[in-house]
Design a protein around this motif. Structure first.
Motif, mmCIF file in Angstrom:
data_model
loop_
_atom_site.group_PDB
_atom_site.id
_atom_site.type_symbol
_atom_site.label_atom_id
_atom_site.label_comp_id
_atom_site.label_asym_id
_atom_site.label_seq_id
_atom_site.Cartn_x
_atom_site.Cartn_y
_atom_site.Cartn_z
ATOM 1 N N UNK A 112 0.859 -1.183 0.000
ATOM 2 C CA UNK A 112 0.000 0.000 0.000
ATOM 3 C C UNK A 112 0.895 1.233 0.000
ATOM 4 N N UNK A 113 0.692 2.131 -0.958
ATOM 5 C CA UNK A 113 1.470 3.362 -1.037
ATOM 6 C C UNK A 113 0.603 4.527 -0.556
ATOM 7 N N UNK A 114 1.156 5.320 0.348
ATOM 8 C CA UNK A 114 0.399 6.384 1.003
ATOM 9 C C UNK A 114 0.778 7.757 0.460
ATOM 10 N N UNK A 115 -0.193 8.653 0.500
ATOM 11 C CA UNK A 115 0.010 10.062 0.203
ATOM 12 C C UNK A 115 -0.746 10.861 1.257
ATOM 13 N N UNK A 116 -0.023 11.545 2.110
ATOM 14 C CA UNK A 116 -0.616 12.323 3.202
ATOM 15 C C UNK A 116 -1.514 11.439 4.072
ATOM 16 N N UNK A 117 -0.960 10.280 4.445
ATOM 17 C CA UNK A 117 -1.612 9.328 5.351
ATOM 18 C C UNK A 117 -2.877 8.691 4.779
ATOM 19 N N UNK A 118 -3.068 8.793 3.473
ATOM 20 C CA UNK A 118 -4.176 8.108 2.819
ATOM 21 C C UNK A 118 -3.624 7.148 1.768
ATOM 22 N N UNK A 157 6.408 -6.213 -14.121
ATOM 23 C CA UNK A 157 7.088 -5.876 -12.875
ATOM 24 C C UNK A 157 7.071 -4.385 -12.645
ATOM 25 N N UNK A 158 7.419 -3.964 -11.421
ATOM 26 C CA UNK A 158 7.539 -2.536 -11.102
ATOM 27 C C UNK A 158 8.758 -2.333 -10.208
ATOM 28 N N UNK A 159 9.268 -1.099 -10.226
ATOM 29 C CA UNK A 159 10.302 -0.670 -9.288
ATOM 30 C C UNK A 159 9.802 0.579 -8.588
ATOM 31 N N UNK A 160 9.952 0.609 -7.269
ATOM 32 C CA UNK A 160 9.550 1.792 -6.501
ATOM 33 C C UNK A 160 10.791 2.472 -5.935
ATOM 34 N N UNK A 161 10.951 3.766 -6.239
ATOM 35 C CA UNK A 161 12.039 4.573 -5.698
ATOM 36 C C UNK A 161 11.533 5.328 -4.479
ATOM 37 N N UNK A 164 12.361 9.249 -4.833
ATOM 38 C CA UNK A 164 11.482 9.986 -5.747
ATOM 39 C C UNK A 164 10.007 9.735 -5.471
ATOM 40 N N UNK A 165 9.689 8.695 -4.706
ATOM 41 C CA UNK A 165 8.311 8.266 -4.464
ATOM 42 C C UNK A 165 7.577 8.070 -5.798
ATOM 43 N N UNK A 166 8.195 7.233 -6.643
ATOM 44 C CA UNK A 166 7.644 6.937 -7.955
ATOM 45 C C UNK A 166 7.660 5.432 -8.194
ATOM 46 N N UNK A 167 6.593 4.941 -8.818
ATOM 47 C CA UNK A 167 6.495 3.549 -9.256
ATOM 48 C C UNK A 167 6.721 3.539 -10.764
ATOM 49 N N UNK A 168 7.628 2.678 -11.235
ATOM 50 C CA UNK A 168 7.955 2.665 -12.657
ATOM 51 C C UNK A 168 7.960 1.243 -13.205
ATOM 52 N N UNK A 195 4.126 6.104 -12.135
ATOM 53 C CA UNK A 195 3.133 6.559 -11.172
ATOM 54 C C UNK A 195 3.805 7.530 -10.213
ATOM 55 N N UNK A 196 3.328 8.767 -10.172
ATOM 56 C CA UNK A 196 3.859 9.793 -9.268
ATOM 57 C C UNK A 196 2.976 9.799 -8.031
ATOM 58 N N UNK A 197 3.431 9.159 -6.958
ATOM 59 C CA UNK A 197 2.588 8.951 -5.784
ATOM 60 C C UNK A 197 2.186 10.275 -5.156
ATOM 61 N N UNK A 198 3.134 11.199 -4.986
ATOM 62 C CA UNK A 198 2.833 12.476 -4.330
ATOM 63 C C UNK A 198 1.838 13.317 -5.119
ATOM 64 N N UNK A 199 1.835 13.170 -6.440
ATOM 65 C CA UNK A 199 0.929 13.950 -7.284
ATOM 66 C C UNK A 199 -0.338 13.180 -7.645
ATOM 67 N N UNK A 200 -0.424 11.927 -7.226
ATOM 68 C CA UNK A 200 -1.558 11.070 -7.561
ATOM 69 C C UNK A 200 -1.806 11.080 -9.072
ATOM 70 N N UNK A 201 -0.730 10.842 -9.810
ATOM 71 C CA UNK A 201 -0.793 10.912 -11.266
ATOM 72 C C UNK A 201 -0.197 9.639 -11.860
#
Length: 343
Positions: A112-118, A157-161, A164-168, A195-201
């Motif tokens: 589960x990836x969070x952004x501002x505790x959600x 597959x995916x890689x999470x940094x 950067x808080x990005x899934x690629x 996937x830009x987690x902080x920007x929800x994009x």
């Protein structure tokens, strides 16, 4: 005495490992903020304590049973935080790793990836690894990434940094959009998901093709260089050289935005921007911008619009095709007719 000290150190290592990797719950339950923060601080405190013991020469015999060398654990739950807020929360059926390698191998992974505790995104896969130093993640095998508002991405597959808080994923990607009133959501294929987690994009960077059913049963077919989706709404953007087929029309432009009526949960408008070309069986049109109003069944051309039909040229400040193109309304018309009778 030395053997006794080594046993104490081993016990502390095991205690730290149990703090970090705890039994996978049968039902997912999220801890409150205070509990997560307290546990993260406790983990950090014990890590520093172990580092001090190492500096004092209290080395661990890697061959002793019960050390962190070549550990295997069943049922894993790990919470990673940054600056006091949850970054990701991981569940796995099992974990295997060693103190020396700094990496852990996981089976049947859910993150589960969070952004501002959600919770913003959830990733599931057959296998995974954790880099103990960077806290980066890799997940492979039948990987599915879901946004909280209903987008679904399938990749090998995916890689999470963590930095950067990005899934690629550099590979092929298949996406299904949220369902709406017309039925199934948009279906997209392409390469290079980001996937830009902080920007929800969510982005697909290359070789995009897509299909989408409209509310009247008609169908859009789209090809583009890239696409962008939001975790906050159903708006979809296609970028680069965008080509679309819809109801016998061919449309081309640098950007196309698919907009939804939130109240009705249905695709309502498509805006094509940046210099648009439109053609069908008997006419050709150009304009700076075209809006397809699907609910009203009209197409609005703005910004130097021009329509050529049967060698006749029609221009004005705004050209509107009504009833799906059967009728034409022109604001401040400027017409240029082919006067064949006078030739």
């Amino acid at each position: 005495m030395a053997k006794f000290k080594n046993l104490i150190f081993v016990a502390l290592l095991i205690l730290l490992f149990v703090e970090v990797l705890i039994v996978f719950p049968k039902k997912l339950e999220h801890e409150d903020d205070a509990a997560v923060q307290a546990r993260v601080e406790l983990q950090e405190s014990k890590r520093k304590e172990l580092e001090e013991l190492k500096k004092a020469g209290k080395a661990v015999d890697e061959k002793q049973p019960g050390s962190m060398a070549d550990q295997k654990m069943g049922g894993v739950h790990l919470v990673e935080s940054q600056k006091g807020q949850r970054d990701w929360e991981l569940f796995s059926e099992s974990a295997e790793g060693s103190q020396g390698s700094g990496n852990w191998k996981l089976k049947q992974v859910r993150v589960l990836f969070y952004n501002k505790e959600k919770i913003e995104f959830t990733v599931n896969g057959d296998e995974g690894t954790i880099d103990a130093n960077s806290r980066d993640l890799r997940i492979t095998g039948n990987v599915v990434t879901r946004s909280e508002n209903g987008y679904l991405f399938k990749t090998p597959g995916i890689h999470y940094s963590a930095v950067k808080r990005e899934i690629e994923s550099p590979e092929d990607v298949y996406m299904e959009g949220p369902r709406d009133k017309s039925g199934s959501g948009m279906v997209v294929k392409g390469r290079r998901m980001q996937v830009l987690v902080d920007q929800s994009k969510m982005l697909i960077r290359e070789k995009v093709t897509a299909t989408k059913a409209a509310n009247d049963g008609k169908r859009f077919e789209i090809a583009a260089d890239g696409a962008e989706f939001s975790g906050k709404n159903n708006v979809a953007r296609f970028l680069g050289t965008v080509r679309m087929n819809y109801d016998g029309m061919r449309l081309e432009g640098p950007e196309a935005n698919f907009l939804y009526d939130r109240g009705a949960n249905i695709l309502s408008n498509i805006n094509i921007l940046g210099g648009v070309k439109v053609s069908d069986a008997d006419k050709f049109a150009t304009s700076d911008m075209v809006n397809l109003d699907l609910l009203a069944n009209k197409y609005v051309f703005k910004g130097k619009p021009k329509v050529i039909q049967n060698n006749d040229e029609l221009s004005g400040e705004e050209i509107i095709f009504l009833d799906g193109g059967k009728k034409v309304k022109v604001e401040r018309v400027r017409a240029k007719m082919d006067n064949k009778e006078n030739q």
